[in-house]
Structures are given as structure tokens and as C-alpha cells.
Write a protein that holds these residues in place. Structure first.
Motif, PDB file in Angstrom:
ATOM      1  N   LYS A  32       0.833  -1.203   0.000  1.00  0.00           N
ATOM      2  CA  LYS A  32       0.000   0.000   0.000  1.00  0.00           C
ATOM      3  C   LYS A  32       0.867   1.252   0.000  1.00  0.00           C
ATOM      4  N   ASP A  56       1.656  -4.945  -6.847  1.00  0.00           N
ATOM      5  CA  ASP A  56       0.730  -3.886  -7.242  1.00  0.00           C
ATOM      6  C   ASP A  56      -0.666  -4.457  -7.442  1.00  0.00           C
ATOM      7  N   ARG A  57      -1.595  -4.004  -6.634  1.00  0.00           N
ATOM      8  CA  ARG A  57      -2.969  -4.510  -6.738  1.00  0.00           C
ATOM      9  C   ARG A  57      -3.910  -3.458  -7.308  1.00  0.00           C
ATOM     10  N   LYS A  58      -3.379  -2.510  -8.062  1.00  0.00           N
ATOM     11  CA  LYS A  58      -4.213  -1.418  -8.574  1.00  0.00           C
ATOM     12  C   LYS A  58      -4.739  -1.703  -9.969  1.00  0.00           C
ATOM     13  N   ASP A  78       4.465   0.538 -13.084  1.00  0.00           N
ATOM     14  CA  ASP A  78       3.972  -0.774 -12.684  1.00  0.00           C
ATOM     15  C   ASP A  78       4.863  -1.291 -11.561  1.00  0.00           C
ATOM     16  N   LEU A  79       4.257  -1.615 -10.437  1.00  0.00           N
ATOM     17  CA  LEU A  79       5.022  -2.107  -9.293  1.00  0.00           C
ATOM     18  C   LEU A  79       5.152  -3.626  -9.278  1.00  0.00           C
ATOM     19  N   LYS A 105       3.924   1.643  -1.109  1.00  0.00           N
ATOM     20  CA  LYS A 105       4.564   1.798  -2.420  1.00  0.00           C
ATOM     21  C   LYS A 105       3.573   2.337  -3.447  1.00  0.00           C
ATOM     22  N   GLN A 106       2.330   1.883  -3.391  1.00  0.00           N
ATOM     23  CA  GLN A 106       1.315   2.387  -4.304  1.00  0.00           C
ATOM     24  C   GLN A 106       1.056   3.871  -4.070  1.00  0.00           C
ATOM     25  N   HIS A 108      -2.801  -3.215 -12.387  1.00  0.00           N
ATOM     26  CA  HIS A 108      -1.698  -3.500 -13.298  1.00  0.00           C
ATOM     27  C   HIS A 108      -1.467  -5.007 -13.305  1.00  0.00           C
ATOM     28  N   ARG A 119       4.024   5.781  -5.414  1.00  0.00           N
ATOM     29  CA  ARG A 119       3.977   5.697  -6.874  1.00  0.00           C
ATOM     30  C   ARG A 119       2.931   6.648  -7.456  1.00  0.00           C
ATOM     31  N   ASP A 120       1.760   6.712  -6.814  1.00  0.00           N
ATOM     32  CA  ASP A 120       0.676   7.549  -7.311  1.00  0.00           C
ATOM     33  C   ASP A 120       1.051   9.028  -7.326  1.00  0.00           C
TER      34      ASP A 120
END
Length: 108
Positions: free
Chosen positions: A74, A93-95, A88-89, A76-77, A97, A80-81
């Protein structure tokens, strides 16, 4: 011609609550993932139960506001955002991707 400064992460943690190790671990996770794409990760000692994380002076996590602590994925997301929304993590990455050729196994 001036270059855009690299992102700065600031983790403020409560010394009374002994959250230095947690803050240090989160800093390590961010540095391992983003490496030289970050300009700095700063640990800031505080008191009174504070645990906040900001990226480029944008508050991305507040323990009191958001309820506890983020897990590594979370965090890292959230970073990243702010710094590179199209990045792309990978597997963490659970967003939405997905990796090419990666399929999820049936849990049954």
C-alpha cells in the motif's frame, strides 16, 4: 535549464511509541523499490503518537486519519501515485496493473 528535483519522502514517527524500527523498515522498502528515482527519504522523530508519511510535501499517510499503518504494498502504491502514476510495481501492485503472461491459479 533546471532539472526537476527528485521526490522527497518524509516519515515522521513517535519516539515515545518506539516506532523508529517501523519507520526505518518503511524507508528501506521505499528505497529498495524506487532506488535512485527518489531524492531522499528522511526520518523525523516526533512525539504524541505521530506517524505520518509525506511525498513532496503531500501527506499520503497519517496513522490517526487512516487508521494504523500501511503495509509495504500500500505504501509503495501511495508513493507511486504521487511520483509516477503510470509505473507498474509488479507482483505487489494490486491497482489493476498485470504482468504479461501472468495468470492467477484457481484457489480451489
Amino acid at each position: 535549464m533546471s532539472e526537476t528535483p527528485l521526490p522527497a519522502i518524509r516519515i515522521t514517527y513517535c519516539t515515545q511509541c518506539q516506532w523508529l524500527l517501523r519507520a526505518g523498515w518503511m524507508a528501506q522498502e521505499l528505497l529498495s523499490t524506487f532506488g535512485t528515482d527518489l531524492g531522499e527519504v528522511t526520518l523525523v522523530p516526533g512525539t504524541g503518537g505521530v506517524f505520518t508519511i509525506s511525498c513532496n510535501d503531500v501527506l499520503i499517510w497519517d496513522r490517526k486519519r487512516d487508521g494504523g499503518f500501511p503495509d509495504a504494498a500500500k505504501l509503495k502504491q501511495l508513493v507511486r501515485d504521487v511520483i509516477d502514476p503510470d509505473r507498474d510495481l509488479g507482483h505487489s501492485d494490486r491497482k489493476g496493473h498485470t504482468s504479461k503472461g501472468h495468470t492467477q491459479k484457481d484457489p480451489a
